[in-house]
Every structure is written in C-alpha cells, then in structure tokens.
Design a protein around this motif. Sequence first.
Motif, PDB file in Angstrom:
ATOM      1  N   UNK A   1      36.363  72.179  10.004  1.00 53.31           N
ATOM      2  CA  UNK A   1      37.168  71.007  10.383  1.00 53.31           C
ATOM      3  C   UNK A   1      38.437  70.975   9.556  1.00 53.31           C
ATOM      4  N   UNK A   2      39.531  70.561  10.183  1.00 52.65           N
ATOM      5  CA  UNK A   2      40.794  70.409   9.453  1.00 52.65           C
ATOM      6  C   UNK A   2      40.694  69.244   8.479  1.00 52.65           C
ATOM      7  N   UNK A   3      41.255  69.430   7.299  1.00 51.42           N
ATOM      8  CA  UNK A   3      41.225  68.356   6.312  1.00 51.42           C
ATOM      9  C   UNK A   3      42.003  68.720   5.066  1.00 51.42           C
ATOM     10  N   UNK A   4      41.964  67.821   4.074  1.00 51.27           N
ATOM     11  CA  UNK A   4      42.697  67.994   2.827  1.00 51.27           C
ATOM     12  C   UNK A   4      41.885  67.441   1.663  1.00 51.27           C
ATOM     13  N   UNK A   5      42.195  67.934   0.472  1.00 51.09           N
ATOM     14  CA  UNK A   5      41.777  67.216  -0.724  1.00 51.09           C
ATOM     15  C   UNK A   5      42.823  66.151  -0.977  1.00 51.09           C
ATOM     16  N   UNK A   6      42.378  64.927  -1.151  1.00 52.61           N
ATOM     17  CA  UNK A   6      43.304  63.815  -1.324  1.00 52.61           C
ATOM     18  C   UNK A   6      43.016  63.106  -2.638  1.00 52.61           C
ATOM     19  N   UNK A   7      44.081  62.688  -3.324  1.00 50.13           N
ATOM     20  CA  UNK A   7      43.966  61.925  -4.565  1.00 50.13           C
ATOM     21  C   UNK A   7      44.123  60.453  -4.236  1.00 50.13           C
TER      22      UNK A   7
ATOM     23  N   UNK B 127      41.311  50.752 -14.027  1.00 48.10           N
ATOM     24  CA  UNK B 127      40.628  51.873 -14.678  1.00 48.10           C
ATOM     25  C   UNK B 127      39.122  51.849 -14.445  1.00 48.10           C
ATOM     26  N   UNK B 128      38.575  50.651 -14.129  1.00 49.65           N
ATOM     27  CA  UNK B 128      37.126  50.554 -13.934  1.00 49.65           C
ATOM     28  C   UNK B 128      36.740  50.536 -12.458  1.00 49.65           C
ATOM     29  N   UNK B 129      37.628  50.953 -11.587  1.00 47.02           N
ATOM     30  CA  UNK B 129      37.370  50.909 -10.144  1.00 47.02           C
ATOM     31  C   UNK B 129      36.180  51.783  -9.763  1.00 47.02           C
ATOM     32  N   UNK B 130      35.323  51.240  -8.910  1.00 39.65           N
ATOM     33  CA  UNK B 130      34.215  51.992  -8.324  1.00 39.65           C
ATOM     34  C   UNK B 130      34.534  52.206  -6.846  1.00 39.65           C
ATOM     35  N   UNK B 131      34.622  53.472  -6.442  1.00 40.53           N
ATOM     36  CA  UNK B 131      35.106  53.834  -5.113  1.00 40.53           C
ATOM     37  C   UNK B 131      33.960  54.188  -4.161  1.00 40.53           C
ATOM     38  N   UNK B 132      34.087  53.720  -2.918  1.00 40.07           N
ATOM     39  CA  UNK B 132      33.262  54.171  -1.815  1.00 40.07           C
ATOM     40  C   UNK B 132      34.175  54.557  -0.661  1.00 40.07           C
ATOM     41  N   UNK B 133      33.984  55.737  -0.121  1.00 37.48           N
ATOM     42  CA  UNK B 133      34.727  56.179   1.058  1.00 37.48           C
ATOM     43  C   UNK B 133      33.735  56.493   2.156  1.00 37.48           C
ATOM     44  N   UNK B 134      33.935  55.874   3.300  1.00 38.90           N
ATOM     45  CA  UNK B 134      33.018  56.034   4.441  1.00 38.90           C
ATOM     46  C   UNK B 134      31.577  55.722   4.041  1.00 38.90           C
TER      47      UNK B 134
ATOM     48  N   UNK C 258      37.126  55.047 -11.685  1.00 41.18           N
ATOM     49  CA  UNK C 258      38.387  55.229 -12.391  1.00 41.18           C
ATOM     50  C   UNK C 258      39.580  54.883 -11.519  1.00 41.18           C
ATOM     51  N   UNK C 259      40.761  54.853 -12.140  1.00 37.99           N
ATOM     52  CA  UNK C 259      41.982  54.541 -11.405  1.00 37.99           C
ATOM     53  C   UNK C 259      42.377  55.670 -10.457  1.00 37.99           C
TER      54      UNK C 259
ATOM     55  N   UNK D 117      41.935  62.210   9.748  1.00 38.85           N
ATOM     56  CA  UNK D 117      41.521  61.039  10.504  1.00 38.85           C
ATOM     57  C   UNK D 117      41.490  59.794   9.647  1.00 38.85           C
ATOM     58  N   UNK D 118      40.892  58.748  10.170  1.00 36.15           N
ATOM     59  CA  UNK D 118      40.839  57.443   9.504  1.00 36.15           C
ATOM     60  C   UNK D 118      39.536  57.324   8.717  1.00 36.15           C
ATOM     61  N   UNK D 119      39.653  56.810   7.487  1.00 37.79           N
ATOM     62  CA  UNK D 119      38.481  56.662   6.617  1.00 37.79           C
ATOM     63  C   UNK D 119      38.453  55.241   6.035  1.00 37.79           C
ATOM     64  N   UNK D 120      37.271  54.692   5.923  1.00 37.03           N
ATOM     65  CA  UNK D 120      37.116  53.378   5.303  1.00 37.03           C
ATOM     66  C   UNK D 120      37.009  53.533   3.790  1.00 37.03           C
ATOM     67  N   UNK D 121      37.465  52.511   3.068  1.00 35.74           N
ATOM     68  CA  UNK D 121      37.397  52.543   1.610  1.00 35.74           C
ATOM     69  C   UNK D 121      37.021  51.169   1.094  1.00 35.74           C
ATOM     70  N   UNK D 122      36.198  51.158   0.055  1.00 41.68           N
ATOM     71  CA  UNK D 122      35.793  49.922  -0.611  1.00 41.68           C
ATOM     72  C   UNK D 122      35.925  50.134  -2.116  1.00 41.68           C
ATOM     73  N   UNK D 123      36.575  49.186  -2.797  1.00 44.58           N
ATOM     74  CA  UNK D 123      36.809  49.312  -4.239  1.00 44.58           C
ATOM     75  C   UNK D 123      36.304  48.057  -4.937  1.00 44.58           C
ATOM     76  N   UNK D 124      35.451  48.245  -5.944  1.00 38.36           N
ATOM     77  CA  UNK D 124      34.953  47.148  -6.768  1.00 38.36           C
ATOM     78  C   UNK D 124      35.497  47.300  -8.180  1.00 38.36           C
TER      79      UNK D 124
END
Length: 322
Positions: free
Chosen positions: A38-44, A50-57, A64-65, A74-81
């Motif tokens: 599948x086509x894609x990229x590494x994304x930053x 600094x204390x962010x907790x990340x969820x993608x899809x 971390x920040x 494509x489109x991806x969902x993100x949630x940050x706590x």
Amino acid sequence: MMLIGNHTIKVESAGLLPMTKEITITENETMDIKGTLVEGNEVKLTCDADDAEWEVDGVAIGKGANVAVVLPFGVHSVNILTEDFEQYTGSFTISKSVTNVEIRLKPKAPEYLGVDINGYILRFVKIKANGTTITEDFYISETEVTQQLWQLVMERSIYDQRNNAGKTSSYGEGDSYPIYFVSWNECIRFLRKLSKTSGFTFTLPSEAQWMYVAEGGIYKKQEKEMDYLYWHKANSGGKSHDVYKSGMNVLGVYGMFGNVAEMCMDQLSMSMYKYHVCKGGSWNNTISECDVLSRSSIELNKREKDVGFRIVIKTQSTESDE
C-alpha cells in the motif's frame, strides 16, 4: 527454498509501506504467500504537550510532543490526551507530500477561586508552576484591585486617594476601574486588612510571578500568538479604564499590560530599598513600555496617577478573623 520452522517475511518497495508476515513452514509443504503493498509515508506528528498520549486510528502509538508513525495514504483519526490541554479528537490526511502534521492543542479552561469580601467576590486564577522558574502553583487576582474593593476594605474612595496625593484631577473613576493614587505602604496595609476578613493571606506578586503570568505561564507559546486590547498612551484618552475592558490573556487574567502599572513585592535593588518594582506599563506609557521586560518603580510612600496593583494568595490564613 526455506527451512522448516517459523519465519518472518518482509517486503519493501520505494514509495510503498513495507509488508511483514509471520509464517510457519512444515515438511513437504508448499505455501502461496500473497499480500498487497500500500502507498504510504512515515509521518512525524507534533503537538504542544510533552506528556501527550497519542492514538491513531484507535491504536496507541506513543507519548511525547513528537511521535513518528508509518501510515497509508488517506484520512486517519487521532486522539490526544494530556494533563494541561483539552483532549483533542480530530483527523488528518496523509499523502505523498505530507510527512509532518502539527496539531494545535487548546489550553484547559482557567480554574478560578472566589473569595467573599463582605459580599464582594474577589476572583483569583490558579497559575500552574512550570517546575523551573516557578516551583509552586499560586493564585493571582483576575484583575487589578478595583476602586470598589479598595473603598470596601479601606473606607476611602478614589477621590480621598486623589486628595491625599495632593492632586485635583482624577484619571478614570468607577467601581470596576483600577485603584490608583495609592502608595506601596498603603497596599501592604490593605493586604493586612483583607487577610483578616477573608481567611486567606494575601501579598503582592513577586516580579518573577508577575512576569510568569504575563508570559502565559505553561502556555507561553500560545500567549505569544494572542492579540488583545490593552490601554497605552496612544489609545487610552489619558486615563485608566474598566479592568474588564482590558484584554484577557491565555491564563484567564485581565490587563497584565497597560491601564495601570502594577506594584510588586521586590525592591528595585539592595541599594534602593525604598523603591519597589512596578511592571506592565500604564495608560500613560508608550506601547514599547508596556511589555514583560520593562520595569519602573515607586517610592514607599509615593502615590502615582497611573500605578495600582493586583494581589496573590500567599497561604491559607491561620489567624483569627477577630
């Protein structure tokens, strides 16, 4: 030809996401391995905390920040706590040209404390320490001390203060206008009387506390991007204004710049102990004089037309109210 046992197969191609499969080979087995690259990229991914907790899809990807993740186009969902910002829920789109995504977080709403002064509610904003320049949380008054509060505590009006200063003109009058024509020593007497009737111990802010609030505290980056009204020489009409008509900063504090300069606890210097630091500039100063680094001073018993103050809660009072 592959040996009997467990194997990991990884297929890579430029511009496509790598595909990894775990397989098990048994004796005399023929296996048809299929998959689609599948086509894609590494994304930053970057945010403010600094204390962010990340969820993608829906999958946790790190803390971390800054975090990096490989994703298909494509489109991806993100949630940050995070502790200091509102929870973020949103989405972003990955394409060939997108390798960095910056997400701006919203600071949490101010936390207020109301102190009842004989029916007058004096509001304070909680300021969270950054652990370096400021090591303890503290509360600072939402606005400069008003003429109404001063008269309630000291039983003297702005006109009494003007007359005591030997002046004939006033520079803004009204319940919600800042008090001025008050000396540093009078401020200290005011704070002592206020402490006896409220259950708290009050003080003037230190210069370090004042600067920390003026710069936005832990939201310094967000404060730099804000643009709000403050009263200076070019727009004030030669007088002070209602404390709630000055701009509110990212911490929820009104009027840190302009209107009236604000007295601090700090002496101007060891050799000039009769003078105390004033910060923020006033309606009588130029724009360049109404900034974080500018300093002026006031003598202990001097009353000025453009100098007032705001207050800080020092500690819970242990003194009797009697």
